[in-house]
Scaffold this active site. Structure first.
Site, PDB file in Angstrom:
ATOM      1  N   ASP A 204       0.823  -1.204   0.000  1.00  0.00           N
ATOM      2  CA  ASP A 204       0.000   0.000   0.000  1.00  0.00           C
ATOM      3  C   ASP A 204       0.865   1.264   0.000  1.00  0.00           C
ATOM      4  O   ASP A 204       2.099   1.209  -0.072  1.00  0.00           O
ATOM      5  CB  ASP A 204      -0.934  -0.032   1.210  1.00  0.00           C
ATOM      6  CG  ASP A 204      -2.331   0.470   0.886  1.00  0.00           C
ATOM      7  OD1 ASP A 204      -2.470   1.356   0.026  1.00  0.00           O
ATOM      8  OD2 ASP A 204      -3.294  -0.021   1.508  1.00  0.00           O
TER       9      ASP A 204
ATOM     10  N   ASP B 215      -9.731   3.604  -3.758  1.00  0.00           N
ATOM     11  CA  ASP B 215     -10.415   2.370  -3.383  1.00  0.00           C
ATOM     12  C   ASP B 215     -11.812   2.271  -3.998  1.00  0.00           C
ATOM     13  O   ASP B 215     -12.538   3.253  -4.126  1.00  0.00           O
ATOM     14  CB  ASP B 215     -10.558   2.291  -1.863  1.00  0.00           C
ATOM     15  CG  ASP B 215      -9.229   2.055  -1.170  1.00  0.00           C
ATOM     16  OD1 ASP B 215      -8.220   1.841  -1.866  1.00  0.00           O
ATOM     17  OD2 ASP B 215      -9.215   2.090   0.072  1.00  0.00           O
TER      18      ASP B 215
END
Length: 527
Positions: free
Chosen positions: A160, A216
């Site tokens: 991430d 996202d």
């Protein structure tokens, strides 16, 4: 590897022909060469449904269901742990520690269980000092963490972009982890998750097996369509081993069944990693049937690796096309509107020429029919029809037999003296159209000589400067080529282009594979 007993004669001949050959040792940081994700990865991740509530029991139960539901048989293999799996601090040795409440037996035991199911286990970290949920991450600890994960038997890393990055660019931080994973000696698929930032399309293919293109996803129609709208500009970056990632699937996770089918159709057409985000243990029969539709998955897994893209937009109605390696066309007819609508395209728009009849395979009803030049369907609100269209007498991509004339040199790709011994290195030579300059493009993506041998990237190599030879046809990816619209010939197994080394133009000049750059020494005309 094949040809182990054989000397490196082909490579030595190429070295003798030019001084500009580059080997893999010359390019330690130029490309991700881990041999993974030659087609987009399929699996599951806990985050969309469970957030921080991950546990050993959840992962084991999910692995069980992945097998019993038919997902594993359909191609899903990665069971991925996301954020919150560790304790809040490293131990005295500086290592990450699995949360003993969530993973009382540690990660190695869990990996053994998952592997015992014939599946693979993934883990999560971030290219900052902390993860998105505030747990310790891997910036400045890349090799320590990579070594630890390898010792646990980890097969996949989702990496991430959260936490203090200490002012370092995304490319620096992700390259550091790429190289750390490579040094472990364990094949670990590297999924970059930097949300499309830092111009990742320019360096992602050399760094990760996939890279996120947006923020996202969420389990609602607006989110899925918003992410879809961002995808066309990324299409040129994808290739075997390196894929654009529009984020995980929300099939069965807040979407209607119709919307889930649409979402799965489009993500498959986009060559996206198909990472399910729902609770597999409680999914409905319809959700299971969507996720295990092997005809749709086959579009995603097509060895040619061409990402689908939008070719028509009429407001609420859109047409998306993916050219398939066998010369057919995968098409999604999308209706984004609030009511049922007829969505249409033509065989000509799909690159299939003009004929009176085409074969149309419906990938959701699993039926085959015939159509004229117009392909259309009545599509419900938020729905999609997905077809494979073929026929019409259309030859394979660029099909037929022809010479390949180099645009930069005006000379043709030639088998020297017509010597069809396996291992012979093609060159460029004055065009004369004799048999040793005739190349037949097959539906399998091969370039065959008059004697039936295949143009072959030496020993499945992928590095710049790897020799090109002729060899017995064997169906491997290093014998599969795509003639692009700009005239370049892409070696699909390597993701690099057929290149006349050093922009040479003289008779006898060598060819090899090289990063595609649009130069005239990488462009070929069929005549």
């Amino acid at each position: 590897m094949r040809r182990l007993a054989r000397s490196s004669a082909a490579l030595l001949l190429l070295l003798a022909a030019t001084t500009t050959v580059v080997t893999t040792t010359d390019l330690p940081a130029s490309a991700l060469e881990n041999g993974l994700a030659r087609t987009p990865q399929l699996g599951w991740n806990d985050w969309n449904s469970f957030g921080c509530s991950v546990s050993d029991a959840l992962v084991r139960q999910t692995a069980d269901v992945m097998v019993s539901s038919g997902m594993a048989a359909a191609g899903y293999q990665y069971v991925n742990i996301d954020d919150c799996w560790s304790t809040r601090s490293r131990n005295g040795n500086g290592d990450l520690v699995p949360d003993p409440q969530k993973f009382p037996n540690g990660i190695r035991s869990l990996a053994d269980y998952v592997h015992g199911k014939g599946l693979k286990l993934g883990i999560y970290s971030s290219a900052g000092l902390t993860t998105c949920a505030g747990y310790p991450a891997s910036l400045n600890n890349e090799q320590r963490d990579a070594n630890l994960w390898a010792s646990w038997g980890i097969d996949y890393l989702k990496y991430d972009n959260c936490g203090d990055t200490q002012g370092r660019s995304g490319q620096q931080r992700y390259t550091a982890m790429r190289d750390a994973l490579a040094r472990t000696g364990r094949p670990i698929l590297f999924a970059i998750c930097n949300w499309g930032n830092d111009d990742v399309g320019s360096w992602g293919p050399a760094t990760g097996n996939s890279w996120r293109t947006t923020g996202d996803i969420a389990g609602n129609w607006g989110s899925v369509m918003g992410i879809l709208d961002a995808q066309p500009r990324w299409a040129a970056s994808a290739r075997p081993g390196a894929w654009n990632d529009p984020d995980m699937l929300e099939v069965g996770n807040g979407l209607t069944d119709t919307e889930s089918r649409t979402h799965f159709s489009l993500w498959s057409l986009l060559n996206a990693p198909l990472i399910a985000g729902n609770d597999l243990r409680s999914m409905s029969a319809t959700t299971r049937s969507i996720l295990t539709n092997t005809e749709v998955i086959a579009v995603n897994q097509d060895w040619g690796g061409r990402q689908g893209n939008k070719i028509a937009d009429s407001g609420d109605q859109e047409v998306w096309l993916k050219p398939m390696a066998n010369g057919s066309a995968a098409v999604v007819l999308l209706n984004r509107g609030g009511g049922t609508a007829t969505v249409s395209t033509t065989a000509s728009a799909l690159g299939l020429g003009s004929a009176s009849s085409y074969t149309v395979r419906d990938l959701w009803t699993h039926t085959t029919g015939n159509s004229g030049p117009t392909i259309s369907a009545s599509v419900p609100s938020h729905g999609a029809a997905m077809f494979i269209v073929s026929g019409g007498g259309t030859p394979p991509p660029g099909g037929g037999t022809s010479v390949l004339r180099g645009v930069g040199s005006n000379r043709c790709l030639d088998v020297p003296n017509g010597d069809e011994t396996s291992g012979t290195l093609p060159i460029i030579w004055d065009c004369h159209a004799a048999d040793n300059q005739q190349w037949t493009r097959t539906s399998a993506g091969e370039l065959r000589t008059a004697g039936g041998k295949c143009l072959d990237v030496y020993d499945n190599g992928t590095a710049n400067g790897t020799a090109v030879e002729i060899w017995d046809c064997n169906g491997q990816a290093n014998q599969q080529w795509r003639l692009n619209s700009d005239g370049s010939l892409l070696a699909l197994g390597a993701g690099r282009c057929l290149d006349v080394i050093g922009n040479a133009t003289a008779n006898g000049s060598a060819v090899a594979i090289w990063d595609c750059n649009g130069g005239n020494n990488q462009k070929w005309r069929t005549t």
